[in-house]
Each structure stands twice: as C-alpha cells, then as structure tokens.
Design an enzyme around this catalytic site. Structure first.
Site, short mmCIF file in Angstrom:
data_model
loop_
_atom_site.label_atom_id
_atom_site.label_comp_id
_atom_site.label_asym_id
_atom_site.label_seq_id
_atom_site.Cartn_x
_atom_site.Cartn_y
_atom_site.Cartn_z
N SER A 173 -0.95 11.72 -3.48
CA SER A 173 -2.04 11.13 -4.19
C SER A 173 -1.91 11.09 -5.90
O SER A 173 -2.55 10.23 -6.32
CB SER A 173 -3.59 11.69 -3.87
OG SER A 173 -3.24 12.95 -4.20
N HIS A 198 -0.92 6.02 1.10
CA HIS A 198 -1.78 7.15 0.59
C HIS A 198 -3.12 6.75 1.39
O HIS A 198 -3.99 5.76 1.10
CB HIS A 198 -2.18 6.65 -0.92
CG HIS A 198 -3.32 7.54 -1.70
ND1 HIS A 198 -3.94 7.21 -2.70
CD2 HIS A 198 -3.56 9.06 -1.41
CE1 HIS A 198 -4.79 8.22 -3.06
NE2 HIS A 198 -4.58 9.20 -2.17
N GLU A 204 -3.55 3.06 0.57
CA GLU A 204 -2.78 2.42 -0.37
C GLU A 204 -1.39 2.27 -0.12
O GLU A 204 -0.85 3.60 0.10
CB GLU A 204 -3.13 2.91 -1.71
CG GLU A 204 -4.25 2.66 -2.27
CD GLU A 204 -4.83 3.48 -3.62
OE1 GLU A 204 -5.36 3.04 -4.49
OE2 GLU A 204 -4.23 4.49 -3.69
N ASN A 248 -8.07 5.54 -7.78
CA ASN A 248 -7.95 6.90 -8.56
C ASN A 248 -8.11 6.60 -10.02
O ASN A 248 -8.42 7.01 -10.84
CB ASN A 248 -6.97 7.86 -8.33
CG ASN A 248 -7.33 8.68 -6.85
OD1 ASN A 248 -8.55 8.55 -6.34
ND2 ASN A 248 -6.40 9.43 -6.03
#
Ligand code: NAI
Length: 744
Positions: free
Chosen positions: A454, A475, A487, A525
């Site tokens: 991540s 991800h 992702e 993120n």
C-alpha cells in the site's frame, strides 16, 4: 429479431429474449418496440385460439433480463419524458398481464429491474435452481424506483414487508428466498427446466394449472389479471407466518411496517437519497386505490426522480463503474486464462485475497513462512465463506467446494504453476524484494507477479526482477471481500499485458480496477491523506472532533474522519502520515495532534480504543480522554458544518488536481471512481471531482484562496485548478474518461 414468438401445435407460445450483441438481455428502446409487436401478435393469436398459454423466457445463458437500458435513463433530461417512458413500459407490461391466456415467466439467470417487472406482469413465475439465478429490483440504487408496474404489482404478490425490503434495499433474492416470499411459484431443477416449463405451459393451455396451484386462484386468471381488471386479488403467495399476517394484513400492522421502514431509510440515507422515501410514499398512497391510479403515482414519481441530481450522479457512478469493468484495460476474456493464483503471505490481506479468488472459482495456493500463519489465513477464508452461508448468499455445499480450492503451505510447492502471484507479505521493502526474487525463480515466464503493497515503490521492487514487464502493483483494500476497488499500479517497466491481466483478474474477482502510476499513496491514499491530516489540523485549532465527524457524515460520507482513522488503525495512519510527508513535504506535514496520537498507544478499533471506544469491535462511545492524549487542553471552537466540509473536501480536490497533472491516473473519472469505491465518497454527489465541477472550479478555487490566507500554503490551488478556474473549465472536461490507454 429480439424478442421473438413461436407457437407450437399444442398452443404453447414461447416469447424468447436473446440479444446476440450483449452478454445480458437489456430492455432497450428497440427491444421494447419489438416486444410491443410480439405482444400484438400474442393478442391476435390468443384471440383466434391459436395461442393458449405463453412462456416468457431467455435463450441468453445466465441472463433472463438484466433490466432497462441505464444509458437511456441517464439521457432523460425532462420530467415529462421520464413520465412518458414510465407510462409506455407500464402500458406494454399491462397488455402482457391482460392477455387472455395464462403466462409463465421462466427465469434463469439474472433477472433485475424491468426484467423483474416483466415477470411480475406474468401470471406465474418459475425459476431454475442455479445459484446464479437472482431476482431483484435494484432501481433504488440508481436513484429511481421500479416504474414499469413494479411498485404497483409487487406488494400484492409478496406482501408489504417483503416488497418494501426488496425495493428499498435493491438487493436481489436467490431463488430459495424468492420461493419463500412468493416471488416465484416454483423452483425447477435446471437439468429439466425447459421440459418442465413446457409441461406446465401445456397444462395451462389445456386449462389445468397443475403444480402451479390452481386452487389458489379463481377461474378469472392468475396474479396479473385480477390486478388489471380490478377484481379481488388472490392475496399474497408464499409462506405466511402469524407475524407476517399481522404486519401485512392488518391496518395497525401495515402502519408499523411503514413506520419502521421510514425510520430505517432515514438512518441509512441521512436524508441524501430521495428514491427510497418516494418508494414508501408511492406504495403507501397507492394502497386500496384502483390500479390505474397506482400506476400513475408510480409514473409521476419516476418523473421526479429520474431528473433529480442524485439520480443523475448515481447513474454517472454506475456508468463509470461499468466502463472501468469493460476496459480499456480490463478486456473481457483476459482473466479467463487465470486458472491458478498464488498468494504469498497469509495475513488478513492474503487470506482475504485467497477467499475472493476461490469464491470466483479460481484455484489458490497460499504460502507463508509459518504454519500458524497459513492456518490463520485458511481459517480467515473459511470464516468469510461461513458468513456467506449465514447470510444465505451461498449454499453450504458450494461454500465447501470453493473453500477446498484453497490450499496452503510453507514452501513454494504449487506456486510455480500459478498464472498470477500476488505478494501480500509484511510491508517491508527488504522482505518484499527477497520474496519477489524467490517467486520469479519458481514461476513460468508467462506468469504475472503483483505486489499488494500500500505504500512501497513498485519500481524499486521491479529493480530486483529479471522480468519487470511482468510485474505490477495490485492494491486491494481492507477488508478485501467488501471493498470493491483494486488499484492496478503500473511501474515504469510494467508491460501492457501485465496491466491487462491484473485489471481483468480484478473484474473477475468482482472488483473495479483503476490503473494508477507508481507514485506515493497511488490514487486513493494520496487523495485521502490530506483530508485526514486536515482533520488533525482542525483538532490543533481546537475544533470539536464529534462535530467534525457529524458534519462529514452529513455531507454524505460513510463516517467521519476520526472514526475512519480508528478503522484504518492509528498506527497505520501514523506510518502513512510520515511516508506522505517524506514524499510531498510541507503540505503533508502531519498535524501535531496526530503525531501525539500516534505515540499514545491507541490503535483504533482493532485495539478497542482510538477516538472512540469499542467493545468486541463495535463502537461504544466517543472517548473524551483522547484530547489529553493528543495534548489538547480544551475543545474551544464551534464550527459550522459548511466550514468543516470545506476544510476537508477542498484539500482533497486540490490533491486530486495534482494527481491528474502528474498523470498518476488518466482521467477525472478514475479519480471519482477510486474515491467512491475506495473510500465511500458520497455516491449521490457523483464523486469528488464531479462535486467540484458541479460546484464550479472557480468557486472551489476561490474558497481555497480564502482559506490560504488563514491556514497557509496547504490551500494554494494546484496549477491545474487555477488554470481551470481561469478558463471556466471543468476537471471532467479537461480529463475525460476513456483517454487512459491511448494517452499512455
Ligand atoms: P500482515 O503483516 O498481517 O501479514 C503478513 C503475512 O506475511 C504474515 O502472515 C507473515 O507471516 C507473512 N510473511 C512474512 N514474511 C514472509 C515471507 N518471506 N514469505 C511469506 N510470507 C511471509 O499483513 P497484511 O495486513 O495482511 O498486509 C499484507 C500486505 O498488504 C502489506 O504489504 C500491506 O501493506 C498490504 N495492505 C494492507 C492493508 C491493510 O489494511 N492491512 C490494505 C492494503 C494493502
């Protein structure tokens, strides 16, 4: 011609849908026109006694009818046009219901929306016993309501509470449930389905209802007919308990049902979604009225909802999602080649990934370095399958079969045969590099290797591999079985084929892929980070955490920022915060309150204590002692919800602008899809950048500018935002969807 009608010598007609161009049957304008002609033929042949019973069926494998054409609904701009479209469908289905012969909907596979409403217009519904067969009315999820007679016909058939449950949740029912509530009359074994249907229809053609239960309806006809003619209905079918007879069959019972449903809708939607309230209203006001009036109430509600911004935005997100699932990367058929998956690391992520793959019939080999970890990963996967059985979305036997597709061990046995290997070991570069080298040494040349990291760089990992073109990030989000986003992280050397294989695999796993470049935080993120950090700055300024959480929920988010930090884990947050600050410097420097919190020993939900207190994983109460742990003396400021909203949302929009500028993703659609699917960003707003575009980029930039004066350079508009504000452009206009692959 789709659909078409054939009538055999026994007088049994088969009205068959089959769209050779698509995988699912859809009731497009064109199909509805052909259907109208076919219904006319049925009326005519029935009058002449040639047609004596009718089966409505599909020759499309796995698909009865998946509903109306979503693009057509999205294109409606005018209330009157929406009302007309609803009336036209109602009228056509009304003619099917009024046919002078008995009709059976023979449901195999997906039956949704308009397809279900068509089935409701038939006298009987039978379904096959395939696990994939589902019947539902998902309109509410798109901000509308079943407008082709669904709200009018369903309550009479299955009872008020079951009807509201189906229509308000949008969830589709498996056949066992459909049978229990009376939505279908018979479930037939799939091997004999056609033959048994024909048998039933022949019986009806000869004047016998046979197994379909003639005793329950009068000579006037089945469920559809008394409804149309206004004669008394035979009453709800399906099993009735004492409670359901009280709730559905008496005025005080019904009042209770409506009250409970209204309360539940208010709680679930926070007042942001008008469709469920309209469904309740249409059903309540329609009770006891003649059918024509009820249909008209339904059509008018469609008129209002179909042009509402909420509906348009929900349709927008739906279309983005469909587009992402179809390409340009997720070419259908690509993942068909993935027969075997290997997962390295059997923690919550590895176990979760193994489970979703096995759920979709892919063989999985799970490898860890410790026996206990392998056992833990298997136990975790099993617990997810058990949950599916408890929720009745899977039969026990099926769950066992799929669980048996996962095997595990501490060596690389079986990993070499995998088509795709997903690495999900601890988040440490040195460990990942070692593991990836080992994996590359055992797999075949055609295999694709992916890391579920991540926060670590895909390019750095690729540097230790001999075939970096076969390597990318994949991800998944936590918890894997629930979070719909993946992702797919494209490193500098990742080949197209690897991106395609992983995107297609994500689709096969039921997920939505978004392709991102290898940059810190990837997409989700990266964009979420500034928002959570800003929540920290609000604390530093003395704002009340509970007020902030409330305001963010009121804006339409699934939870407030502090509650979300508890969910992510305070330790993980602390780590992510410093990574982001390292990568992006000053503007992402962690707020003092969050730095203090990270050192406080609180872990968030998993540790029972964060901003809130938890008992057995459930939120109990806000913990006011968290302020002193953050070295904040008192809560001073009273904030207005709009101020809070702007503090949290503007930094996200700005970061998203940077993400586009830097080419981390290709389009504004990717940002919106990522934020809706990855963080639950208010779907009724259409996504983060759709919200910014709707609000007006110039207005957004102006609000940023004003905050820059008080809060500093974090609020400096990104150059893309400033440019769009100056030229009157929009994010979606400047970075339209579909430019992904060609732009590479
Ligand atoms: P975890 O640390 O709980 O589990 C990792 C597992 O890998 C452990 O069972 C460990 O024994 C095993 N392992 C360690 N070294 C190994 C080796 N050399 N070979 C095989 N197995 C080895 O981690 P978790 O939470 O399951 O996450 C795994 C990966 O997924 C990490 O890269 C993490 O950043 C990423 N991730 C985690 C998310 C989360 O919320 N937990 C979300 C998205 C990605």
């Amino acid at each position: 011609m789709n659909p078409r009608l054939r009538i055999d010598e026994d007088g049994v007609g088969r009205l068959t849908f089959r769209d050779p161009e698509r995988r699912q049957n859809i009731l497009t304008q064109e199909v509805m026109e052909v259907l109208a002609a076919v219904v006319e033929e049925a009326e005519d042949t029935a009058r002449r006694g040639v047609l004596r019973a009718l089966i409505v069926e599909s020759a499309q494998p796995g698909s009865f009818i998946a509903g109306a054409d979503v693009n057509a609904i999205a294109a409606i701009e005018d209330r009157r046009a929406a009302i007309e479209a609803s009336r036209a469908g109602q009228a056509l289905f009304g003619r099917i219901a009024a046919l002078p012969v008995r009709t059976i909907a023979a449901v195999r596979g997906i039956c949704l929306g308009g397809g279900t409403e068509l089935a409701l217009a038939c006298d009987y519904r039978v379904a096959d016993d395939d696990d994939r067969t589902r019947i539902g009315l998902p309109e509410v999820l798109l901000g509308i309501l079943p407008g082709w007679g669904g709200t009018t016909r369903l309550p009479g058939l299955v009872g008020l509470s079951a009807a509201l449950d189906l229509m308000l949740s949008g969830r589709s029912a498996r056949v066992s449930k459909a049978l229990r509530i009376g939505l279908v009359d018979q479930v037939l074994p799939r091997q004999q389905f056609e033959e048994r249907c024909l048998g039933l229809a022949r019986g009806l053609a000869g004047g016998e209802a046979g197994e379909l239960g003639a005793d329950r309806r009068g000579p006037a006809g089945g469920a559809g007919k008394p409804l149309e003619s206004g004669r008394p209905r035979p009453g709800p079918r399906g099993r009735r308990t004492l409670a359901s007879r009280f709730l559905d069959g008496t005025p005080p019972g019904r009042a209770l049902v409506f009250r409970a449903a209204t309360r539940q809708v208010a709680r679930r939607t926070g007042g942001h979604y008008p469709a469920p309230l309209r469904i309740l209203e249409v059903v309540r006001r329609g009770r006891g009225r003649p059918v024509a009036e009820r249909l008209e109430l339904e059509a008018r509600a469609v008129g209002e909802l179909a042009v509402s911004p909420e509906c348009k935005n929900l349709l927008f997100v739906f279309q983005l999602r469909e587009a992402a699932r179809k390409g340009p990367w997720a070419g259908v058929g690509r993942a068909a080649g993935v027969e075997r998956l290997a997962v390295i690391g059997a923690g919550p992520m590895g176990g979760g990934i193994a489970q979703v793959a096995a759920y979709r019939d892919i063989r999985v080999r799970m490898k860890d370095i410790r026996h206990e970890a392998v056992a833990g990963g298997l136990a975790f996967a099993r617990s997810l399958f058990d949950g599916a059985v408890r929720r009745r979305s899977l039969r026990r036997r099926e769950a066992e079969r799929r669980m048996a597709l996962i095997t595990g061990g501490i060596d690389y046995a079986g990993v070499g045969r995998a088509d795709v290997v997903v690495e999900a070991v601890v988040e440490r570069m040195a460990v990942k590099e070692a593991v990836l080298r080992e994996v590359e040494a055992v797999v075949g040349e055609g295999a694709v290797i992916a890391s579920n990291t991540s926060s670590l760089s895909i390019d750095r990992m690729a540097a230790v591999l001999d075939r970096p073109e076969r390597f990318a990030g994949m991800h998944f989000f936590n918890p894997v079985h629930r979070m719909p986003l993946v992702e797919v992280v494209r490193g500098a050397k990742t080949g197209d084929d690897a991106v395609e294989t992983l995107s297609a695999l994500a689709v096969r796993l039921g997920k939505v892929p978004v392709v991102t470049a290898d940059a810190p935080g990837f997409l989700v993120n990266r964009v979420l980070g500034p928002c959570l950090n800003e929540a920290g700055h609000l604390l530093d300024e003395g704002w009340d955490a509970r007020a902030v959480d409330r305001a963010w929920k009121r804006f339409g988010m699934p939870m407030g920022p502090y509650r979300l930090m508890d969910e992510i884990g305070i330790d993980v947050m602390g780590h992510a915060g410093s990574t982001m600050a390292e990568a992006f410097g000053e503007r992402m420097a962690p707020a003092a309150a969050l730095v203090a919190l990270a050192g406080s020993g609180r872990l968030g939900r998993k540790g029972g204590r964060g901003f809130y207190l938890y008992e057995k994983g459930r939120e109990k109460a806000f913990d006011t002692s968290v302020y002193s742990d953050m070295k904040l003396s008192s809560v001073r400021a009273k904030a207005k919800p709009d101020q809070i909203r702007d503090r949290l949302v503007l930094v996200m929009i700005n970061e998203a602008a940077r993400v586009l500028e830097e080419g981390v993703v290709a389009s504004a659609a990717d940002v919106d899809l990522g934020m809706v699917m990855g963080t639950g960003f208010a779907p009724f707003r259409g996504g983060l950048l759709k919200y910014a575009d709707d609000r007006g980029v110039a207005e957004v930039a102006g609000a940023m500018e004003a905050l820059r004066r008080t809060c500093g350079s974090r609020y400096e508009p990104a150059s893309l935002m400033a440019e769009l504000a100056r030229t009157g452009g929009s994010f979606h206009g400047a970075f339209p969807a579909g430019c992904g692959r060609d732009a590479e």
